[in-house]
Design a protein around this motif. Structure first.
Motif, PDB file in Angstrom:
ATOM      1  N   THR A 268      40.898  46.792  47.647  1.00 56.00           N
ATOM      2  CA  THR A 268      41.867  47.082  46.709  1.00 56.00           C
ATOM      3  C   THR A 268      42.596  45.803  46.613  1.00 56.00           C
ATOM      4  N   PHE A 269      43.007  44.874  47.319  1.00 56.41           N
ATOM      5  CA  PHE A 269      43.711  43.875  47.098  1.00 56.41           C
ATOM      6  C   PHE A 269      42.949  42.717  46.367  1.00 56.41           C
ATOM      7  N   ILE A 270      41.714  42.570  46.476  1.00 57.60           N
ATOM      8  CA  ILE A 270      40.981  41.661  46.133  1.00 57.60           C
ATOM      9  C   ILE A 270      40.511  41.680  44.489  1.00 57.60           C
ATOM     10  N   THR A 271      40.318  43.290  44.220  1.00 60.19           N
ATOM     11  CA  THR A 271      39.744  43.600  43.180  1.00 60.19           C
ATOM     12  C   THR A 271      41.031  44.153  42.148  1.00 60.19           C
ATOM     13  N   GLY A 272      41.771  45.000  42.679  1.00 62.10           N
ATOM     14  CA  GLY A 272      43.015  45.052  41.721  1.00 62.10           C
ATOM     15  C   GLY A 272      42.993  45.378  40.444  1.00 62.10           C
ATOM     16  N   SER A 273      43.870  44.624  39.842  1.00 62.40           N
ATOM     17  CA  SER A 273      43.810  44.554  38.304  1.00 62.40           C
ATOM     18  C   SER A 273      42.779  43.442  37.756  1.00 62.40           C
ATOM     19  N   ASN A 274      42.123  42.855  38.838  1.00 66.63           N
ATOM     20  CA  ASN A 274      41.029  41.670  38.321  1.00 66.63           C
ATOM     21  C   ASN A 274      39.988  42.362  37.409  1.00 66.63           C
ATOM     22  N   ILE A 275      39.535  43.647  37.684  1.00 65.91           N
ATOM     23  CA  ILE A 275      38.620  44.173  36.860  1.00 65.91           C
ATOM     24  C   ILE A 275      38.980  44.210  35.429  1.00 65.91           C
ATOM     25  N   LEU A 276      40.274  44.364  35.030  1.00 70.56           N
ATOM     26  CA  LEU A 276      40.755  44.465  33.908  1.00 70.56           C
ATOM     27  C   LEU A 276      41.165  43.353  33.099  1.00 70.56           C
ATOM     28  N   THR A 277      41.648  42.230  33.850  1.00 75.66           N
ATOM     29  CA  THR A 277      42.190  40.731  33.366  1.00 75.66           C
ATOM     30  C   THR A 277      41.257  39.884  33.717  1.00 75.66           C
ATOM     31  N   ILE A 278      40.672  39.530  34.527  1.00 71.29           N
ATOM     32  CA  ILE A 278      39.848  38.674  34.581  1.00 71.29           C
ATOM     33  C   ILE A 278      38.501  38.402  33.921  1.00 71.29           C
TER      34      ILE A 278
ATOM     35  N   LEU B 204      30.260  42.357  42.643  1.00 76.43           N
ATOM     36  CA  LEU B 204      29.215  43.009  41.549  1.00 76.43           C
ATOM     37  C   LEU B 204      29.924  44.042  40.597  1.00 76.43           C
ATOM     38  N   ILE B 205      31.130  44.532  40.804  1.00 73.64           N
ATOM     39  CA  ILE B 205      31.959  45.110  39.786  1.00 73.64           C
ATOM     40  C   ILE B 205      32.534  44.075  38.606  1.00 73.64           C
ATOM     41  N   ILE B 206      32.735  43.119  39.038  1.00 74.31           N
ATOM     42  CA  ILE B 206      33.412  42.010  37.920  1.00 74.31           C
ATOM     43  C   ILE B 206      32.225  41.446  37.183  1.00 74.31           C
ATOM     44  N   ILE B 207      30.904  41.599  37.873  1.00 67.63           N
ATOM     45  CA  ILE B 207      29.787  40.987  36.911  1.00 67.63           C
ATOM     46  C   ILE B 207      29.709  42.147  35.779  1.00 67.63           C
ATOM     47  N   ILE B 208      29.605  43.465  36.271  1.00 72.33           N
ATOM     48  CA  ILE B 208      29.380  44.422  35.305  1.00 72.33           C
ATOM     49  C   ILE B 208      30.562  44.505  34.234  1.00 72.33           C
ATOM     50  N   VAL B 209      31.891  44.358  34.548  1.00 71.25           N
ATOM     51  CA  VAL B 209      32.633  44.522  33.595  1.00 71.25           C
ATOM     52  C   VAL B 209      32.747  43.368  32.597  1.00 71.25           C
ATOM     53  N   THR B 210      32.246  41.983  33.042  1.00 73.59           N
ATOM     54  CA  THR B 210      32.053  40.748  32.443  1.00 73.59           C
ATOM     55  C   THR B 210      30.835  40.854  31.431  1.00 73.59           C
ATOM     56  N   LEU B 211      29.808  41.331  31.805  1.00 78.37           N
ATOM     57  CA  LEU B 211      28.681  41.593  30.891  1.00 78.37           C
ATOM     58  C   LEU B 211      28.977  42.555  29.902  1.00 78.37           C
ATOM     59  N   SER B 212      29.593  43.673  30.298  1.00 87.59           N
ATOM     60  CA  SER B 212      30.282  44.616  29.237  1.00 87.59           C
ATOM     61  C   SER B 212      31.172  44.130  28.224  1.00 87.59           C
ATOM     62  N   THR B 213      31.948  43.074  28.422  1.00 90.28           N
ATOM     63  CA  THR B 213      32.736  42.194  27.522  1.00 90.28           C
ATOM     64  C   THR B 213      32.199  41.413  26.773  1.00 90.28           C
TER      65      THR B 213
ATOM     66  N   VAL C 284      42.532  52.681  30.228  1.00 91.05           N
ATOM     67  CA  VAL C 284      42.643  51.612  30.802  1.00 91.05           C
ATOM     68  C   VAL C 284      44.217  51.171  31.046  1.00 91.05           C
ATOM     69  N   GLY C 285      45.059  51.609  30.109  1.00 93.56           N
ATOM     70  CA  GLY C 285      46.459  51.333  30.519  1.00 93.56           C
ATOM     71  C   GLY C 285      46.845  51.900  31.729  1.00 93.56           C
ATOM     72  N   TYR C 286      46.335  53.015  32.091  1.00 96.38           N
ATOM     73  CA  TYR C 286      46.627  53.767  33.425  1.00 96.38           C
ATOM     74  C   TYR C 286      46.249  52.904  34.526  1.00 96.38           C
ATOM     75  N   SER C 287      44.675  52.701  34.567  1.00 97.54           N
ATOM     76  CA  SER C 287      44.343  51.829  35.623  1.00 97.54           C
ATOM     77  C   SER C 287      44.783  50.612  35.777  1.00 97.54           C
ATOM     78  N   LEU C 288      45.373  49.849  34.588  1.00101.41           N
ATOM     79  CA  LEU C 288      45.987  48.437  34.858  1.00101.41           C
ATOM     80  C   LEU C 288      47.372  48.757  35.710  1.00101.41           C
ATOM     81  N   VAL C 289      48.265  49.556  35.217  1.00102.18           N
ATOM     82  CA  VAL C 289      49.426  49.731  35.690  1.00102.18           C
ATOM     83  C   VAL C 289      49.124  50.299  37.432  1.00102.18           C
ATOM     84  N   ILE C 290      48.201  51.055  37.645  1.00 97.88           N
ATOM     85  CA  ILE C 290      48.057  51.522  38.810  1.00 97.88           C
ATOM     86  C   ILE C 290      47.529  50.438  39.917  1.00 97.88           C
ATOM     87  N   SER C 291      46.416  49.818  39.351  1.00 94.25           N
ATOM     88  CA  SER C 291      45.838  48.658  40.247  1.00 94.25           C
ATOM     89  C   SER C 291      46.912  47.464  40.431  1.00 94.25           C
ATOM     90  N   ASN C 292      47.565  47.035  39.573  1.00 93.49           N
ATOM     91  CA  ASN C 292      48.511  46.033  39.535  1.00 93.49           C
ATOM     92  C   ASN C 292      49.834  46.585  40.670  1.00 93.49           C
TER      93      ASN C 292
END
Length: 365
Positions: A18-28, A229-238, A273-281
């Protein structure tokens, strides 16, 4: 003062995830692509290699001193004065990061969703909830965080799937349009900003129950791999959604969600995504504040480990407002360019010194 609360190896591993992932999947992904372009996924893989080495150092010290956190075994290895020297940048960097986590939420809300609302309203309310969460204790909030983080991951994966109708795989090539240097810059950013923070878990590992120590190593390494792996997925999606302009999207998954329009039925899903960003942060800020609190508590050997929670929260809130008052451009520059170097000096360097000292002492013995 020792906290009597205990966690299982699974709870600690998920808290770590949770800590190392957090909002990173949305902002990184946005700034990462800005540095590494189409080779951003290679930057994440290089970061994983370095992250495994860093986590190995954390686990080594934990196995040697299973009942002590970083502050405690630092006193045993290098003495109280050098520990104090290590602790000053260690604490300051935590203060900067904790305030920045909440500040990111406020900036997202005031620039993307509720532009007429003052920034301090969001920051103050989030910090209040974070402080109350931290005060409840690590055993209590770790149970709640697992469920909340799963909803965040599920929401992001749903967005990635629904946005697939707008993907253009041709945007993924060429992988290295400007050589390997941008990939190294991307590695510097991703490893330096979120991954170097795993050192902070040296303050939490003593909470794991003794009988479950042998499960912890596998759980934490698995969490680190899944994170990448999750960061790679969302990065490729972007990348496949926006192509050459992907690096200009500050909140990339929010922008990806805005492109979803399936048969005029599935629309306006960016609120997820707004919900996810607030919760993860919120989750990451609570863990960060908890670690900051116990770092100062153990450094000064305070008897009450809750007395500083609200004062530290107020300091973080004021610090976040001071940082943004200097300008958003300066804040972005500090996070993307300067912060990786600060964290290398504040987190990684002390850990390396303590690890080498422990190895040398072990060889002498």
């Amino acid at each position: 003062m020792k906290d009597q609360q205990q966690l299982s190896a699974g709870q600690m591993s998920f808290l770590f995830f949770t800590f190392i992932t957090g909002s990173n999947i949305l902002t990184i992904p946005g700034p990462l692509i800005g540095f590494a372009q189409n080779g951003s996924w290679l930057s994440v893989l290089l970061s994983l290699v370095n992250g495994i080495l860093l986590l190995a150092g954390v686990i080594f010290l934990y196995r040697k001193f299973p009942q002590f956190n970083l502050i405690e075994y630092s006193r045993k290895l290098v003495g109280k004065w050098l520990t104090l020297i290590f602790a000053v940048p260690f604490i300051f960097m935590q203060l900067h990061s904790t305030s920045g986590i909440v500040l990111d939420v406020g900036l997202f809300m005031t620039t993307s969703m509720m532009r007429e609302t003052p920034l301090y309203v969001f920051n103050l309310l989030i910090f209040l909830v974070v402080a109350l969460t931290v005060r409840s204790g690590i055993e209590n909030f770790s149970r709640m965080f697992a469920m909340l983080m799963m909803t965040v991951i599920l929401s992001v994966m749903v967005i990635v799937f629904l946005a697939s109708a707008n993907y253009h795989p041709k945007y993924l090539v060429p992988v290295l349009p400007d050589g390997f240097k941008p990939v190294l810059l991307g590695t510097y950013f991703y490893y330096g900003v979120p991954i170097s923070e795993l050192v902070l878990f040296t303050m939490l590992l003593p909470y794991v129950r003794r009988e479950e120590h042998h499960f912890l190593k596998k759980g934490m390494f698995l969490a680190l791999i899944v994170n990448h792996l999750i960061i790679i997925i969302v990065t490729l999606s972007t990348l496949m959604t926006f192509g050459p302009i992907a690096g200009e999207r500050a909140y990339s998954m929010f922008e990806v969600a805005r492109t979803i329009d399936l048969y005029e039925v599935v629309q306006r899903v960016e609120s997820i995504v707004g919900y996810s960003l607030v919760i993860s942060n919120y989750l990451k800020a609570a863990i960060s504040l908890y670690i900051l609190n116990i770092t100062i508590t153990y450094l000064f050997k305070l008897k009450d480990n809750r007395i500083l929670i609200f004062p530290l929260t107020l300091v973080c809130f004021l610090f976040s407002m001071i940082q943004i008052s200097l300008g958003q451009a300066r804040w972005v520059n500090a996070v993307t360019i300067i912060e990786p170097l600060w964290k290398a000096l504040s987190y990684i360097l002390p850990l390396l010194i303590l690890t080498l000292t422990a190895i040398l002492r072990k060889n002498r013995e």
